[in-house]
Motif scaffolding. Structure first.
Motif, mmCIF file in Angstrom:
data_model
loop_
_atom_site.group_PDB
_atom_site.id
_atom_site.type_symbol
_atom_site.label_atom_id
_atom_site.label_comp_id
_atom_site.label_asym_id
_atom_site.label_seq_id
_atom_site.Cartn_x
_atom_site.Cartn_y
_atom_site.Cartn_z
ATOM 1 N N ALA B 243 0.822 -1.216 0.000
ATOM 2 C CA ALA B 243 0.000 0.000 0.000
ATOM 3 C C ALA B 243 0.855 1.264 0.000
ATOM 4 C CB ALA B 243 -0.909 -0.019 1.214
ATOM 5 N N SER B 244 2.077 1.177 0.518
ATOM 6 C CA SER B 244 2.886 2.392 0.630
ATOM 7 C C SER B 244 3.735 2.667 -0.609
ATOM 8 C CB SER B 244 3.807 2.288 1.850
ATOM 9 O OG SER B 244 4.802 1.317 1.609
ATOM 10 N N PRO B 246 4.618 4.189 -3.820
ATOM 11 C CA PRO B 246 4.016 5.282 -4.603
ATOM 12 C C PRO B 246 3.724 4.844 -6.035
ATOM 13 C CG PRO B 246 6.003 6.023 -3.464
ATOM 14 C CD PRO B 246 5.954 4.533 -3.332
ATOM 15 N N ASN B 446 7.218 11.169 -2.895
ATOM 16 C CA ASN B 446 7.887 10.023 -2.253
ATOM 17 C C ASN B 446 8.669 9.157 -3.247
ATOM 18 O OD1 ASN B 446 7.293 10.449 0.415
ATOM 19 N ND2 ASN B 446 5.284 9.467 0.277
ATOM 20 N N TYR B 450 11.524 6.671 -1.809
ATOM 21 C CA TYR B 450 11.268 5.229 -1.956
ATOM 22 C C TYR B 450 12.471 4.538 -2.591
ATOM 23 C CZ TYR B 450 8.952 0.818 -2.955
ATOM 24 O OH TYR B 450 8.615 -0.526 -2.992
#
Lengths: 453, 527
Positions: B243-244, B246, B446, B450
């Motif tokens: 989910a995180s 990007p 992000n 990332y």
């Protein structure tokens, strides 16, 4: 027609010559003069007599100080270990040492990761290239033909790239042009190989006899603290058949020539042993069993008792390697140990069993922080490395990466997990402190990590 | 030895070339092909002796059935001669056709059965949670099995339809199946295009050799200076999607994957085609600037051409021309209009074809989705063609203009890239997250953090090298797209220009090896 063919042939030759020129310039500029392997083989070339060599990977390179050992033990030895040395390279190193000096004793380190590697050496590796230059092309081909024919070595791109030694042996690109410039300077200004390594790797000092080391100390609270290298991903104890065969050949080679082969494991930082837990114990046992089947003894100095070797956390320069101070302590202990072996004394009493060893650690050696993003927030985890009798507690903090203000997520408690729900999405630093339960210090160790939420 | 850029393969190739052309200078010239056969079997042996059994079974079964067809055709002729009337002749024809069909079916079941068992069985068991059970196959995928199976089945179908006479000599047929350059990752050659070249004698042709070396060099460049330096970056962006992650990172990963996959596959194909050309044997073209396609259908005429052509000839047409689909066409024309009637059979056949294309890559769900995505896209584009024509008219778009051409290329590339979500994300359950994040959780802020959290070795230099190499690749592709013979131009260029070109290619390739430790393996060697 004939003129046209000759013209084509001539132009092909010109292109080939020019290409060789370009590659020659590339090799001069990029092939590192200052490598540990070059140190080993230059020292080998300059040595007049050797009766003992230390060989293996970087852990051997940074642990055995031949100057100290020779002075106290009366030997004439050299360190022939090199970073990431493959079993086949170790074999060739031993072979060269025997053929030139008829060495009587080989001290080899064998960390079990080496046994789990299926890769055969890169034919263009610095160790093999430098060895080739020292032993000469005829002996090189005679002694290395089996390796060149090996599927694993000759069936990969590295086999063609051995014609371009700079590919596997060049200045780190992180240094940019500066690294290349320094390398060229060391080739032009008459630097010795040792000076070249010192120029390329600031902080590293050459002590002679193939041995060099750093005085730097491992920061146990650094973000980079980790269980060493690939080990984190290794979950099985199975060894590669090719690596076992390599060890078997080394054992046979030594036995046939009456060379005394001693295999040791050098100490690693305590947190690494804690980190692997039973896996470390099992892996060392597996190595010992393998060698035992071949009639070779294995000594794990990680379990050495204080009367033999007493190391401090500050005796390591990274997650795996002893620094110069630690290496001297280890070398001194090794002399003691060798003396006992020579005297026919039982050395079993010098080592703890794994259980005894773990029980002696009464402190927290490090902590590893990690964080993952989930729907309900950021999941923070701390994993402390501590002695079997030590109970620990954790404290967690977080902050946006741009901020220098830590926000307390959870105060000290035995649980190593916490969930933090930030106000906004973004990138966050998290920090985990750890201390022995009941202690009133701010923390024994801490570790940080970054997470995107 | 299956790594083309290796001492082992280069030694093998040199030996093969020397022996092949030496035999070509003797009175046994007509037996040159035997050198290729022995070399090919030796090459295959290196990948594991067990594999020889599989390729042997395929070659033998297909060859025998081919001979059987010939005998049945002979028998048909004889029986027809003796037939009393037209009706009896018709009956003879029907019976013979039925027998041929039975043989064809048997040989297809046998060979596709072997392929399916080895390639799909464990995946299917895994799907039902029995992947580690006693039913699981311990067999490793034999090198090139998908390629030689399809090539052999193509041959036997052609024989069935009487396109050409079957090969009577088993050894020669075995060479057609096992010819070593095609074993690693194709292309899927056709018997009528390749066999004669394999069997006829060849003399060393310097011009041909120079072109072949350029082709190999171009393949090496694509493989090592582009594909291999991108593989880690693709992995760091797409291997742990949650989910995180990007959406910007996912898009970036897919974009790099598009480049990686093309450079890896087409680079490998160029290398093997070049190797084959050294012997004077031209294998089928498998790529024709696919990212310059103006539609998905066009893309599949330019990407993995030999697989597309195989599917077209042996699945699409036989299916689209089936009587049952003809009835559907009639019904659709009457009820849904002329256009739908004209396209419906093709649409259905395309969906089936691309389902099979997905399945050819693997039985995993994401491959099936990928295949269906392509099939549905082509089918819906066909069905919606009147709408597009109407829109173009309404918007007064000049379809012959350069901007519209570029628009179509970009649009197609985006659609291809969407397909790569299905292709690259090995875990089908990641797909909803990946699409969701791409659309609603793009988080460009992000993107850099990332990638910093998922570092790869020599990240910046790898991207820089790939970028420079892609510019070169792009320039060469544009020239090729305009019909320029790039290799011919290079070979005719002045010496200094040639030297500079060669030096740039060599330095870029060698530099790539300092950035990543390539194993030399090809992505499509796994299929």
């Amino acid at each position: 027609m004939r003129t046209s063919r000759l013209k084509k042939l001539a132009s092909a030759l010109v292109i080939a010559v020019l290409m060789i020129g370009v590659l020659g310039v590339a090799n001069f500029a990029l092939e590192l003069k200052g490598t540990k392997s070059n140190i080993v083989w230059t020292n080998f070339e300059q040595s007049e007599d050797l009766d003992m060599v230390y060989i293996g990977t970087s852990v051997a390179a940074s642990s055995f100080n031949p100057n100290l050992i020779d002075a106290e033990y009366g030997s004439n030895s050299a360190n022939m270990a090199s970073p990431l040395q493959k079993i086949e390279e170790t074999y060739l190193g031993i072979q060269s040492a025997y053929e030139r000096f008829c060495v009587k004793r080989v001290v080899m380190t064998l960390d079990f990761t080496t046994l789990q590697l299926s890769e055969t050496p890169n034919l263009g590796s610095a160790y093999l290239t430098q060895r080739g230059r020292v032993v000469g092309p005829t002996q090189y081909l005679a002694s290395t033909a089996w390796l060149i024919a090996d599927k694993g070595a000759a069936g990969v791109p590295g086999s063609i790239n051995m014609a371009f030694p700079w590919i596997s042996n060049h200045p780190t690109w992180k240094d940019g042009i500066g690294g290349i410039k320094r390398n060229v300077e060391t080739k032009l200004d008459g630097s010795t190989v040792a000076q070249a390594v010192e120029a390329m790797e600031p902080g590293w000092t050459y002590f002679g006899k193939g041995y060099g080391n750093k005085y730097a100390q491992l920061d146990y609270d650094s973000k980079d603290v980790a269980l060493f290298g690939e080990l984190e991903k290794i979950e099985t104890l199975s060894f590669e058949e090719a690596a076992i065969e390599g060890v078997r050949e080394i054992c046979a080679y030594c036995a046939e020539r009456d060379i005394e082969l001693i295999v040791v494991n050098v100490p690693i930082p305590v947190f690494n042993i804690h980190g692997y837990g039973q896996f470390y114990v099992d892996s060392q046992q597996a190595v010992a069993t393998l060698l035992g089947d071949m009639g070779v003894a294995y000594y794990d100095f990680a379990y050495a008792k204080p009367e033999l070797l007493q190391l401090e956390p500050a005796d390591f320069y990274d997650n795996q390697h002893l620094n110069a101070v630690g290496a001297d302590k280890f070398s001194t202990a090794f002399v003691t140990f060798m003396g006992m072996l020579d005297a026919g004394q039982n050395t079993d009493g010098l080592f703890y069993t794994p259980e005894e060893y773990l029980a002696t650690i009464d402190y927290v050696s490090a902590v590893k922080a990690s964080a993952t993003s989930a729907e309900d927030g950021i999941h923070i985890t701390g994993n402390a490395f501590a002695g079997s009798g030590v109970e620990v507690e954790y404290q967690m903090f977080a902050r946006p990466v741009a901020s220098d203000q830590w926000q307390l997520v959870r105060d000290y408690a035995p649980s190593n997990e916490a969930i933090w729900n930030p106000d906004a999405r973004g990138t966050y630093d998290i920090r985990v402190n750890v201390r022995a339960r009941g202690s009133d210090v701010d923390y024994d160790h801490f570790n940080t990590a970054e997470v995107i939420y | 030895m299956t790594q083309l850029y290796s001492l082992q393969f280069v030694s093998f190739l040199l030996l093969m070339l020397i022996v092949y052309f030496m035999v070509g200078k003797t009175r046994y010239r007509s037996s040159q092909w035997v050198v290729l056969l022995v070399g090919s079997l030796g090459f295959y042996l290196f990948s594991g002796w067990e594999n020889l059994i599989f390729i042997g079974v395929t070659a033998l079964s297909v060859w025998l059935v081919g001979l059987r067809f010939e005998k049945l055709d002979q028998l048909e002729k004889e029986l027809k001669k003796d037939a009393a009337d037209r009706a009896e002749k018709k009956e003879v024809k029907r019976r013979i056709k039925q027998r041929k069909w039975t043989f064809l079916l048997l040989v297809m079941v046998l060979n596709f059965g072997i392929l399916s068992y080895i390639k799909y069985w464990n995946v299917i068991l895994g799907f039902f949670g029995a992947g580690d059970g006693f039913l699981a196959s311990q067999l490793l995928l034999p090198l090139g099995i998908s390629f030689y199976t399809f090539q052999s089945i193509g041959y036997i179908i052609d024989c069935y339809f009487g396109k050409y006479a079957p090969e009577r000599n088993f050894a020669r047929f075995l060479l057609f199946v096992s010819y070593f350059p095609q074993l690693i990752q194709g292309p899927i050659n056709r018997y009528d295009a390749l066999a004669q070249q394999l069997y006829e004698p060849h003399r060393l042709d310097v011009h041909n050799v120079r072109r072949a070396i350029l082709l190999i060099g171009y393949g090496v460049f694509k493989k090592y200076a582009i594909a291999d330096v991108l593989v880690s970056s693709v992995g760091s962006a797409l291997d742990s999607i949650d989910a995180s992650t990007p959406g910007s990172v996912i898009v970036y990963g897919i974009f790099l994957y598009a480049i990686y996959q093309y450079a890896d596959f087409s680079g490998g194909i160029d290398m093997v085609r070049g190797v084959s050309q050294l012997f004077g044997i031209k294998m089928a073209q498998n790529f024709r600037q696919p990212y310059f396609s103006i539609s998905i259908a066009d893309f599949w005429h330019r990407w993995h051409i030999t697989l597309g052509a195989w599917m077209r000839d042996y699945v699409f047409y036989p299916m689209a021309l089936r009587p049952s689909l003809k009835s559907l066409t009639t019904w659709a024309t009457a009820h849904l209009g002329k256009h739908v009637g004209r396209t419906i059979a093709g649409c259905l056949a395309n969906i089936v074809v691309f389902f099979l294309v997905g399945l050819w890559h693997g039985a995993e769900l994401h491959y099936i989705f990928w295949g269906l995505y392509n099939g549905l896209l082509i089918a819906s584009a066909d069905l919606a063609r009147p709408l597009f024509t109407w829109l173009i008219d309404k918007l007064r778009i000049n379809v012959a203009s350069a901007p519209y051409h570029v628009f179509r290329i970009v649009r197609t590339f985006i659609l291809v890239c969407i397909g790569y979500y299905f292709d690259r994300l090995m875990n089908a359950s990641d797909l909803p997250t990946a699409f969701y994040n791409t659309l609603f959780n793009f988080q460009p802020q992000n993107f850099v953090p990332y990638l910093q959290l998922h570092p790869t070795a020599n990240f910046t230099l790898c991207l820089l090298l790939a970028g420079v190499s892609c510019l070169i690749l792009f320039a060469i592709s544009v020239m090729a797209e305009r019909g320029i013979d790039v290799k011919g131009r290079i070979l005719a260029a002045p010496l200094v220009v040639r030297f500079v070109i060669y030096a740039v290619f060599v330095v870029l390739v060698l530099f790539s090896f300092t950035l990543v430790q390539s194993s030399g393996g090809f992505m499509y060697a796994n299929f």
